[in-house]
Every structure is written in structure tokens, then in C-alpha cells.
Design an enzyme around this catalytic site. Structure first.
Site, PDB file in Angstrom:
ATOM      1  N   HIS A 163      -2.478  -2.094  13.143  1.00 39.93           N
ATOM      2  CA  HIS A 163      -1.202  -2.798  13.379  1.00 39.93           C
ATOM      3  C   HIS A 163      -0.136  -2.391  12.350  1.00 39.93           C
ATOM      4  O   HIS A 163       1.015  -2.128  12.698  1.00 39.93           O
ATOM      5  CB  HIS A 163      -1.477  -4.303  13.302  1.00 39.93           C
ATOM      6  CG  HIS A 163      -0.314  -5.174  13.663  1.00 39.93           C
ATOM      7  ND1 HIS A 163       0.157  -5.309  14.950  1.00 39.93           N
ATOM      8  CD2 HIS A 163       0.473  -5.970  12.904  1.00 39.93           C
ATOM      9  CE1 HIS A 163       1.180  -6.141  14.960  1.00 39.93           C
ATOM     10  NE2 HIS A 163       1.398  -6.557  13.734  1.00 39.93           N
ATOM     11  N   THR A 180      -6.679  -3.735  10.861  1.00 36.99           N
ATOM     12  CA  THR A 180      -6.477  -2.952  12.090  1.00 36.99           C
ATOM     13  C   THR A 180      -5.295  -1.980  11.899  1.00 36.99           C
ATOM     14  O   THR A 180      -4.565  -2.091  10.906  1.00 36.99           O
ATOM     15  CB  THR A 180      -6.148  -3.898  13.265  1.00 36.99           C
ATOM     16  OG1 THR A 180      -4.828  -4.437  13.040  1.00 36.99           O
ATOM     17  CG2 THR A 180      -7.145  -5.030  13.375  1.00 36.99           C
ATOM     18  N   ALA A 194       8.262  -7.174   4.127  1.00 40.34           N
ATOM     19  CA  ALA A 194       7.034  -6.698   3.482  1.00 40.34           C
ATOM     20  C   ALA A 194       5.956  -6.583   4.542  1.00 40.34           C
ATOM     21  O   ALA A 194       5.627  -7.576   5.208  1.00 40.34           O
ATOM     22  CB  ALA A 194       6.597  -7.666   2.386  1.00 40.34           C
ATOM     23  N   VAL A 195       5.463  -5.371   4.731  1.00 47.66           N
ATOM     24  CA  VAL A 195       4.329  -5.185   5.638  1.00 47.66           C
ATOM     25  C   VAL A 195       3.118  -4.879   4.759  1.00 47.66           C
ATOM     26  O   VAL A 195       3.164  -3.995   3.902  1.00 47.66           O
ATOM     27  CB  VAL A 195       4.562  -4.036   6.648  1.00 47.66           C
ATOM     28  CG1 VAL A 195       3.546  -4.121   7.785  1.00 47.66           C
ATOM     29  CG2 VAL A 195       5.972  -4.078   7.212  1.00 47.66           C
ATOM     30  N   PHE A 209       8.985  -5.809  12.641  1.00 50.58           N
ATOM     31  CA  PHE A 209       9.184  -5.180  13.950  1.00 50.58           C
ATOM     32  C   PHE A 209      10.527  -5.586  14.553  1.00 50.58           C
ATOM     33  O   PHE A 209      11.106  -4.829  15.347  1.00 50.58           O
ATOM     34  CB  PHE A 209       8.025  -5.578  14.877  1.00 50.58           C
ATOM     35  CG  PHE A 209       7.856  -4.681  16.060  1.00 50.58           C
ATOM     36  CD1 PHE A 209       7.313  -3.406  15.913  1.00 50.58           C
ATOM     37  CD2 PHE A 209       8.222  -5.093  17.329  1.00 50.58           C
ATOM     38  CE1 PHE A 209       7.158  -2.566  17.011  1.00 50.58           C
ATOM     39  CE2 PHE A 209       8.058  -4.261  18.438  1.00 50.58           C
ATOM     40  CZ  PHE A 209       7.530  -2.996  18.275  1.00 50.58           C
ATOM     41  N   GLU A 210      11.017  -6.770  14.211  1.00 44.70           N
ATOM     42  CA  GLU A 210      12.274  -7.279  14.774  1.00 44.70           C
ATOM     43  C   GLU A 210      13.501  -6.820  13.973  1.00 44.70           C
ATOM     44  O   GLU A 210      14.641  -7.048  14.404  1.00 44.70           O
ATOM     45  CB  GLU A 210      12.248  -8.811  14.831  1.00 44.70           C
ATOM     46  CG  GLU A 210      11.388  -9.395  15.940  1.00 44.70           C
ATOM     47  CD  GLU A 210       9.880  -9.245  15.728  1.00 44.70           C
ATOM     48  OE1 GLU A 210       9.434  -9.332  14.565  1.00 44.70           O
ATOM     49  OE2 GLU A 210       9.157  -8.991  16.719  1.00 44.70           O
TER      50      GLU A 210
HETATM   51  N1  INI Z   1       5.296  -8.294  10.122  1.00 50.03           N
HETATM   52  C1  INI Z   1       5.692  -8.137   8.840  1.00 50.03           C
HETATM   53  O1  INI Z   1       6.899  -8.226   8.555  1.00 50.03           O
HETATM   54  N2  INI Z   1       4.771  -7.897   7.874  1.00 50.03           N
HETATM   55  C2  INI Z   1       3.437  -7.777   8.147  1.00 50.03           C
HETATM   56  O2  INI Z   1       2.636  -7.567   7.199  1.00 50.03           O
HETATM   57  C3  INI Z   1       3.006  -7.923   9.478  1.00 50.03           C
HETATM   58  N3  INI Z   1       1.614  -7.820   9.805  1.00 50.03           N
HETATM   59  O3  INI Z   1       0.817  -7.413   8.958  1.00 50.03           O
HETATM   60  O4  INI Z   1       1.188  -8.147  10.909  1.00 50.03           O
HETATM   61  C4  INI Z   1       3.986  -8.183  10.473  1.00 50.03           C
HETATM   62  N4  INI Z   1       3.632  -8.346  11.769  1.00 50.03           N
HETATM   63  C5  INI Z   1       4.483  -9.006  12.720  1.00 50.03           C
HETATM   64  C6  INI Z   1       5.426  -8.054  13.432  1.00 50.03           C
HETATM   65  O5  INI Z   1       6.405  -7.549  12.569  1.00 50.03           O
HETATM   66  C7  INI Z   1       6.134  -8.777  14.589  1.00 50.03           C
HETATM   67  O6  INI Z   1       6.909  -9.825  14.083  1.00 50.03           O
HETATM   68  C8  INI Z   1       5.139  -9.347  15.595  1.00 50.03           C
HETATM   69  O7  INI Z   1       4.288  -8.334  16.065  1.00 50.03           O
HETATM   70  C9  INI Z   1       5.884  -9.976  16.797  1.00 50.03           C
HETATM   71  O8  INI Z   1       6.728  -9.035  17.442  1.00 50.03           O
END
Ligand code: INI
Length: 156
Positions: free
Chosen positions: A91, A89, A83-84, A60-61
Site C-alpha cells: 500500500h 503490504t 506522512a506515509v 492519496f487525496e
Molecule cells: N495515508 C497517509 O497519509 N499515510 C499513510 O501512512 C497511509 N497508510 O499507510 O495507509 C495512508 N493511507 C491512506 C490513503 O492516503 C488514503 O487516504 C486512503 O487510501 C483513502 O483514499
């Protein structure tokens, strides 16, 4: 097609200044994407001293930090690596969608090539396969795409 004017980019990374923006989230996967990207850049002529690694919390960042780096004009291209992995959920959907939209928007507004090396996987196995095993290394593919795009833009 020899008679047709063709614009293409060579895979030459000589003298390129590159920032690799990589997530700490899922670092056991992402570190392999970084390794693949670094190896690829150096094999194609980049100097290690012209490469900067920037760690961000999660996918997200990625857009915000890529935007700041692109605006700094210190880099010819960026690599966004992460990697997500789908959880229980929705998310996953929000993170993938915002990260990919944001990165595409920065490429267009800043005219800075960004290699998109963000894995979006349903399972950890799928991520492992794309981080240097069965399905190759998406960090390498992102690096190649970035080099080629930088060179295409130079030739236009
Ligand atoms: N961020 C990732 O890079 N990969 C993931 O799999 C992931 N999951 O699954 O939650 C993830 N979440 C964090 C998100 O990118 C933010 O850093 C967080 O929401 C804070 O802003």
C-alpha cells in the site's frame, strides 16, 4: 560569477497567500510539520491571515485538493504536508508514488509552486526524526522551497 546574469529567489514571504494542505492520517506527525511550516512562513514575513490550512484524509487525496486550490488562483503557493509510513503490504508504494506524481504534475500544469513536505518513511522513528527533531523539520524545508520558487518565477 558576478559577470553572469543570475536569476534567484529571495526568501521573502511578505503578502504571500499560502494554502497548507495537510493530511489527517498520521496527524501526530503532520501537526508538527504544519507547526514548522507556519513558524517559517511568519518568520519570513507572511501574515497569518493570508494562510489557509486545508485538511485532507490521507496522502492519496493531496493531489486532487492541491489541484482545486491551484486552479482557484487564490494562492501564490501551496504546501503539501503528510506522512506515509510503511506497513506490511505494498500500500505504501502506491500511496507515495501517486501522491508525489500527482503533486509534481499539478505544479507543472498549473504553474503553482507546491512545497513537497510529504514524509515517506520506513518507520515511525524516521518520521519523528523529520518532524522537528534529529533530522530537522520537513515542513520548514517545504515552506522555504515554496517561498524561493514563487520568487524565482516572479523574476523570470
Ligand atoms: N495515508 C497517509 O497519509 N499515510 C499513510 O501512512 C497511509 N497508510 O499507510 O495507509 C495512508 N493511507 C491512506 C490513503 O492516503 C488514503 O487516504 C486512503 O487510501 C483513502 O483514499
Amino acid at each position: 560569477m558576478e559577470d553572469i546574469r543570475t536569476i534567484a529567489g529571495q526568501l521573502k514571504a511578505d503578502a504571500l497567500r499560502v494554502a497548507i494542505v495537510a493530511t489527517r492520517f498520521n496527524d501526530f506527525i503532520v501537526d508538527h510539520l504544519i507547526g514548522g511550516a507556519l513558524d517559517c512562513l511568519v518568520r519570513h514575513g507572511a501574515s497569518r491571515e493570508n494562510i489557509t490550512i486545508v485538511r485532507v484524509p490521507g496522502a492519496f487525496e493531496l493531489p486532487l485538493v492541491c489541484q482545486k486550490l491551484a486552479k482557484s488562483k487564490q494562492f501564490d503557493g501551496l504546501l503539501a504536508l503528510g506522512a506515509v509510513i510503511r506497513g506490511a503490504t505494498p500500500h505504501f508504494d502506491y500511496v507515495c508514488s501517486e501522491a508525489s506524481k500527482g503533486i509534481a504534475q499539478i505544479m507543472l500544469t498549473q504553474e503553482t509552486p507546491i512545497g513537497f513536505g510529504l514524509l515517506t518513511c520506513d518507520t515511525i522513528d524516521q518520521a519523528i526524526e523529520r518532524a522537528g527533531s534529529k533530522a530537522g523539520n520537513k515542513g520548514v524545508e517545504a515552506a522555504l522551497a515554496m517561498i524561493e520558487t514563487i520568487r524565482v518565477l516572479e523574476n523570470i
